[in-house]
Design a protein around this motif. Structure first.
Motif, mmCIF file in Angstrom:
data_model
loop_
_atom_site.group_PDB
_atom_site.id
_atom_site.type_symbol
_atom_site.label_atom_id
_atom_site.label_comp_id
_atom_site.label_asym_id
_atom_site.label_seq_id
_atom_site.Cartn_x
_atom_site.Cartn_y
_atom_site.Cartn_z
ATOM 1 N N GLN A 116 61.954 -5.097 -43.115
ATOM 2 C CA GLN A 116 61.914 -6.531 -43.614
ATOM 3 C C GLN A 116 63.273 -7.085 -44.034
ATOM 4 N N ARG A 117 64.306 -6.262 -44.362
ATOM 5 C CA ARG A 117 65.584 -7.100 -44.784
ATOM 6 C C ARG A 117 66.243 -7.381 -43.541
ATOM 7 N N GLN A 118 66.178 -6.655 -42.236
ATOM 8 C CA GLN A 118 66.703 -7.268 -41.066
ATOM 9 C C GLN A 118 66.170 -8.603 -40.737
ATOM 10 N N ASP A 119 64.838 -8.998 -41.082
ATOM 11 C CA ASP A 119 64.085 -9.970 -40.996
ATOM 12 C C ASP A 119 64.799 -11.200 -41.685
ATOM 13 N N ARG A 120 65.005 -10.695 -42.859
ATOM 14 C CA ARG A 120 65.590 -11.584 -44.021
ATOM 15 C C ARG A 120 66.925 -12.057 -43.574
ATOM 16 N N TYR A 121 67.724 -11.216 -43.016
ATOM 17 C CA TYR A 121 69.069 -11.248 -42.507
ATOM 18 C C TYR A 121 68.813 -12.535 -41.373
ATOM 19 N N ALA A 122 68.177 -12.192 -40.368
ATOM 20 C CA ALA A 122 67.841 -13.024 -39.187
ATOM 21 C C ALA A 122 67.685 -14.574 -39.543
ATOM 22 N N ASP A 123 66.864 -14.499 -40.699
ATOM 23 C CA ASP A 123 66.540 -15.980 -40.947
ATOM 24 C C ASP A 123 67.792 -16.608 -41.644
ATOM 25 N N GLN A 124 68.389 -15.819 -42.387
ATOM 26 C CA GLN A 124 69.951 -16.335 -42.907
ATOM 27 C C GLN A 124 70.760 -16.883 -41.662
ATOM 28 N N MET A 125 70.770 -16.088 -40.649
ATOM 29 C CA MET A 125 71.595 -16.566 -39.627
ATOM 30 C C MET A 125 71.097 -17.399 -38.506
ATOM 31 N N LYS A 126 69.782 -17.755 -38.778
ATOM 32 C CA LYS A 126 69.228 -18.521 -37.870
ATOM 33 C C LYS A 126 69.914 -20.069 -37.479
ATOM 34 N N SER A 127 70.110 -20.533 -38.664
ATOM 35 C CA SER A 127 70.946 -21.883 -38.544
ATOM 36 C C SER A 127 72.341 -21.770 -37.676
ATOM 37 N N PHE A 128 72.763 -20.595 -37.252
ATOM 38 C CA PHE A 128 73.947 -20.559 -36.552
ATOM 39 C C PHE A 128 73.606 -20.177 -35.145
ATOM 40 N N GLY A 129 72.260 -20.088 -34.876
ATOM 41 C CA GLY A 129 71.818 -19.870 -33.378
ATOM 42 C C GLY A 129 71.545 -18.353 -33.133
ATOM 43 N N PHE A 130 71.495 -17.479 -34.179
ATOM 44 C CA PHE A 130 71.385 -15.993 -33.997
ATOM 45 C C PHE A 130 69.632 -15.956 -34.219
ATOM 46 N N GLN A 131 69.313 -14.962 -33.568
ATOM 47 C CA GLN A 131 67.826 -14.594 -33.745
ATOM 48 C C GLN A 131 67.697 -13.099 -33.793
ATOM 49 N N ARG A 132 66.370 -12.653 -34.373
ATOM 50 C CA ARG A 132 66.252 -11.397 -34.842
ATOM 51 C C ARG A 132 66.388 -10.343 -33.789
ATOM 52 N N GLY A 133 67.152 -9.003 -33.647
ATOM 53 C CA GLY A 133 67.020 -8.076 -32.601
ATOM 54 C C GLY A 133 65.845 -7.568 -32.428
ATOM 55 N N ILE A 134 65.521 -6.855 -31.275
ATOM 56 C CA ILE A 134 64.236 -6.323 -30.956
ATOM 57 C C ILE A 134 63.524 -5.362 -32.077
ATOM 58 N N LYS A 135 62.627 -5.410 -32.492
ATOM 59 C CA LYS A 135 61.857 -4.490 -33.228
ATOM 60 C C LYS A 135 61.147 -3.311 -32.368
ATOM 61 N N ALA A 136 60.861 -2.210 -33.226
ATOM 62 C CA ALA A 136 60.156 -1.111 -32.809
ATOM 63 C C ALA A 136 60.856 -0.459 -31.465
ATOM 64 N N THR A 137 62.142 -0.334 -31.631
ATOM 65 C CA THR A 137 62.799 0.520 -30.328
ATOM 66 C C THR A 137 62.857 1.839 -30.505
ATOM 67 N N GLY A 138 62.165 2.607 -31.475
ATOM 68 C CA GLY A 138 62.073 3.974 -31.448
ATOM 69 C C GLY A 138 63.425 4.767 -31.622
ATOM 70 N N VAL A 139 64.203 4.187 -32.302
ATOM 71 C CA VAL A 139 65.564 4.902 -32.473
ATOM 72 C C VAL A 139 65.635 5.423 -33.923
ATOM 73 N N LYS A 140 66.384 6.565 -33.923
ATOM 74 C CA LYS A 140 66.551 7.493 -35.406
ATOM 75 C C LYS A 140 67.808 6.734 -35.712
ATOM 76 N N HIS A 141 68.296 7.046 -36.830
ATOM 77 C CA HIS A 141 69.468 6.626 -37.778
ATOM 78 C C HIS A 141 70.649 7.107 -36.947
ATOM 79 N N GLU A 142 71.626 6.398 -36.719
ATOM 80 C CA GLU A 142 73.014 6.801 -36.173
ATOM 81 C C GLU A 142 73.972 5.537 -36.322
ATOM 82 N N ASP A 143 75.354 5.946 -36.144
ATOM 83 C CA ASP A 143 76.211 4.898 -36.647
ATOM 84 C C ASP A 143 75.962 3.567 -35.725
ATOM 85 N N ALA A 144 76.692 2.464 -36.377
ATOM 86 C CA ALA A 144 76.292 1.293 -35.638
ATOM 87 C C ALA A 144 76.987 1.068 -34.246
ATOM 88 N N LYS A 145 77.967 1.759 -33.980
ATOM 89 C CA LYS A 145 78.478 1.591 -32.633
ATOM 90 C C LYS A 145 77.696 2.152 -31.409
#
Length: 389
Positions: A170-199
């Motif tokens: 839900q926080r990712q959703d809120r961030y996407a909403d905050q960035m929508k005015s700059f032309g960004f959209q939400r990343g794909i949900k439910a990718t089945g990925v466990k936690h790892e570093d961003a890179k």
């Protein structure tokens, strides 16, 4: 498509190295090898709170002292657990193509930075921000933020502030909403990925997405006619999400198999090494030369294994080092070795070997050099001021 990218991690190690990376500390270039030295001056540092201008480990400690107020049933201040998460790191950016356009437009860049700052303030509390820096010296402009996980009632709880997987989504959703005015959209949900570093995460997801054919997302026509555009887009997004998850899992399995192979090879090397050591040990009973050789091997082994832990004890060197003699410095390093030995539960023999390792001498030499460097700087400053009239 341009995606908004937000990644948060719990601080699992000493913040010294992270602080050097974010602050681009001179002499610690190994922590920011991908930075362009000619663009470092473009980086920005925003002082959200007075803590932002301190060394990161001090800023985190000071914020906790300032805001921590958790008490037990007797009304006494609770002792903070040694394994408590004391800070969280945040990376905020977006797809490179759109980020480049934002970076090259000064007004748009300022708006984007402010929007990200407001997001971090709302999510984690303005008082908890101890670092907010914009890096423009790497390939894609991004923001590094560091926050202390203090709740409104003064408890230290990263688990509560970050939330469960659903709340983090839900926080990712809120961030996407905050960035929508700059032309960004939400990343794909439910990718089945466990936690790892961003890179690693974004590299793997990109690889998975690139491996999926665009033809996979074309819905078939119904006998009664053509699907509506909204229905087509929804079907494509669901299908893409599920196929990305499957591809990502395949990549994850391949990665685990590769790691298992490396672990197996490493285990074989360890067994061979032990066999060689045992063989040499037999000869060492008959030869002084072999005994010294085995002793040196053991010293090097212990030094490589625990020397870095000793170095970490001196990630911050106080000004009192300028008044220390060689004997006092030796005692400081010896004391650090004893603390490491206690933490790692080393035997008296291994502790003694660690004190004879080259890593011990390197730490000692580093402190001596730092003492001389600071004294020399003070001497130069005194000469530059000249005599008072």
């Amino acid at each position: 498509m341009s995606y908004a990218v937000y990644h948060v991690e719990k601080g699992a190690v000493s913040p010294g190295g992270i602080g050097k990376h974010i602050d681009r500390e001179p002499g610690a270039e190994h922590t920011y090898q991908h930075a362009d030295p000619e663009r470092i001056h473009l980086n920005e540092h925003i002082t959200v709170t007075p803590h932002c201008d301190k060394s990161l480990h001090i800023a985190i400690s000071d914020r906790i002292k300032e805001g921590y107020n958790a008490k037990n049933k007797a009304g006494e201040l609770k002792e903070i657990r040694k394994d408590a998460v004391k800070y969280t790191t945040h990376i905020l950016t977006g797809s490179p193509d759109l980020m480049e356009k934002i970076e090259n437009n000064s007004n748009l860049r300022k708006e984007w930075i402010n929007a990200n700052l407001e997001f971090i303030k709302k999510e984690f509390g303005e008082k908890n921000i101890v670092r907010f820096s914009i890096h423009r010296d790497e390939k894609t402009m991004h923001i590094h933020a560091v926050t202390v996980p203090l709740t409104n009632d003064g408890r230290l709880s990263a688990r509560e502030l970050l939330g469960n997987p659903k709340e983090m989504s839900q926080r990712q959703d809120r961030y996407a909403d905050q960035m929508k005015s700059f032309g960004f959209q939400r990343g794909i949900k439910a990718t089945g990925v466990k936690h790892e570093d961003a890179k690693t995460y974004y590299a793997r997801i990109k690889q998975a997405q690139n491996s999926i054919s665009q033809n996979d997302f074309k819905p078939e026509k119904n006998l009664l006619g053509v699907y509506k555009s909204e229905s087509v887009e929804e079907m494509q997004n669901v299908l893409k999400s599920q196929k990305t998850a499957l591809k990502s899992k395949d990549l994850e399995i391949a990665k685990l198999k590769e790691q298992q192979k490396k672990d197996s090879e490493f285990k074989i090397k360890i067994i061979e090494s032990r066999q060689n050591v045992e063989k040499d040990l037999k000869y060492s009973l008959l030869s002084d030369e072999y005994r010294e050789k085995m002793k040196e091997i053991k010293i090097n082994e212990v030094g490589k294994k625990y020397g870095y832990d000793v170095k970490l004890k001196f990630h911050f060197i106080s000004h009192s080092i300028q008044q220390k003699g060689d004997r006092e410095i030796n005692e400081m390093v010896t004391s650090a070795v004893k603390k490491v030995a206690e933490e790692k539960q080393l035997s008296p023999v291994d502790t003694a070997l660690l004190m004879r390792s080259k890593e011990f001498k390197e730490v000692e030499k580093h402190l001596q050099n730092e003492r001389e460097r600071r004294n020399e700087l003070d001497q130069r400053r005194g000469q530059n001021r000249g005599p008072r009239l």
